[in-house]
Design a protein around this motif. Structure first.
Motif, PDB file in Angstrom:
ATOM      1  N   ALA A   1     -69.702 -51.508  24.069  1.00  0.00           N
ATOM      2  CA  ALA A   1     -68.915 -51.113  25.239  1.00  0.00           C
ATOM      3  C   ALA A   1     -67.437 -51.399  25.010  1.00  0.00           C
ATOM      4  O   ALA A   1     -66.574 -50.604  25.410  1.00  0.00           O
TER       5      ALA A   1
ATOM      6  N   ALA B   1     -66.124 -48.683  22.813  1.00  0.00           N
ATOM      7  CA  ALA B   1     -65.964 -47.464  23.616  1.00  0.00           C
ATOM      8  C   ALA B   1     -64.706 -47.550  24.480  1.00  0.00           C
ATOM      9  O   ALA B   1     -63.965 -46.569  24.610  1.00  0.00           O
TER      10      ALA B   1
ATOM     11  N   THR C   1     -64.866 -50.884  32.256  1.00  0.00           N
ATOM     12  CA  THR C   1     -65.765 -51.396  31.211  1.00  0.00           C
ATOM     13  C   THR C   1     -65.323 -52.778  30.748  1.00  0.00           C
ATOM     14  O   THR C   1     -66.149 -53.690  30.616  1.00  0.00           O
TER      15      THR C   1
ATOM     16  N   THR D   1     -69.302 -47.071  30.862  1.00  0.00           N
ATOM     17  CA  THR D   1     -69.830 -46.376  29.685  1.00  0.00           C
ATOM     18  C   THR D   1     -70.683 -45.175  30.074  1.00  0.00           C
ATOM     19  O   THR D   1     -70.693 -44.163  29.373  1.00  0.00           O
TER      20      THR D   1
ATOM     21  N   MET E   1     -68.289 -42.420  30.697  1.00  0.00           N
ATOM     22  CA  MET E   1     -67.793 -41.907  29.413  1.00  0.00           C
ATOM     23  C   MET E   1     -68.818 -40.958  28.798  1.00  0.00           C
ATOM     24  O   MET E   1     -68.480 -39.874  28.305  1.00  0.00           O
TER      25      MET E   1
ATOM     26  N   PRO F   1     -70.520 -44.935  23.711  1.00  0.00           N
ATOM     27  CA  PRO F   1     -70.978 -45.260  25.061  1.00  0.00           C
ATOM     28  C   PRO F   1     -72.496 -45.113  25.234  1.00  0.00           C
ATOM     29  O   PRO F   1     -73.125 -45.935  25.907  1.00  0.00           O
TER      30      PRO F   1
END
Length: 128
Positions: free
Chosen positions: A9, A12, A64, A87, A90, A115
């Motif tokens: 995460a 990401a 996140t 996530t 995303m 993600p």
């Protein structure tokens, strides 16, 4: 597995901070235009839209990151909820991208693979 999910995460989130930079500050630069496949004219016309979209990416990264911090601090329910919201959003955005324009598969993969892995790892980590 939860720690792996949080690390993914975090990766990401960093990718989305970079996308924020590209869309909000470097949108009309040649390298960014090449990345997104836009002409000088298209970049100029779409600049306000890209700025707005860039901030959406930043906000997903912030949600996140706050979730990662909360989870690491022991507030697992609230933190995991934020990590999954960030996530998951995303991932959903990458699916919208590939569905709306299949030629953007590579960009969607870049935007959505980490993600996806984060969501799976966090969910597995929470259920074990």
């Amino acid at each position: 597995m939860l720690i792996a999910g949080l690390v993914l995460a975090g990766v990401a989130a960093l990718v989305h901070v970079y996308i924020f930079y590209l869309e909000s500050f470097a949108w009309t630069r040649p390298r960014t235009r090449a990345t997104f496949g836009t002409t000088v004219q298209e970049a100029e016309v779409t600049r306000p839209l890209a700025l707005n979209q860039g901030y959406y990416n930043l906000f997903l990264a912030i949600v996140t990151a706050v979730g990662i911090v909360l989870t690491a601090a022991g507030s697992t329910p609230a933190g995991a909820a934020l990590v999954l919201a960030g996530t998951g959003s995303m991932l959903a955005a990458s699916l919208v991208l590939v569905i709306s324009d299949p030629t953007k598969r590579s960009a969607a993969l870049t935007q959505g693979l980490v993600p996806l892995l984060a969501v799976v790892a966090v969910v597995v980590g929470l259920t074990v």
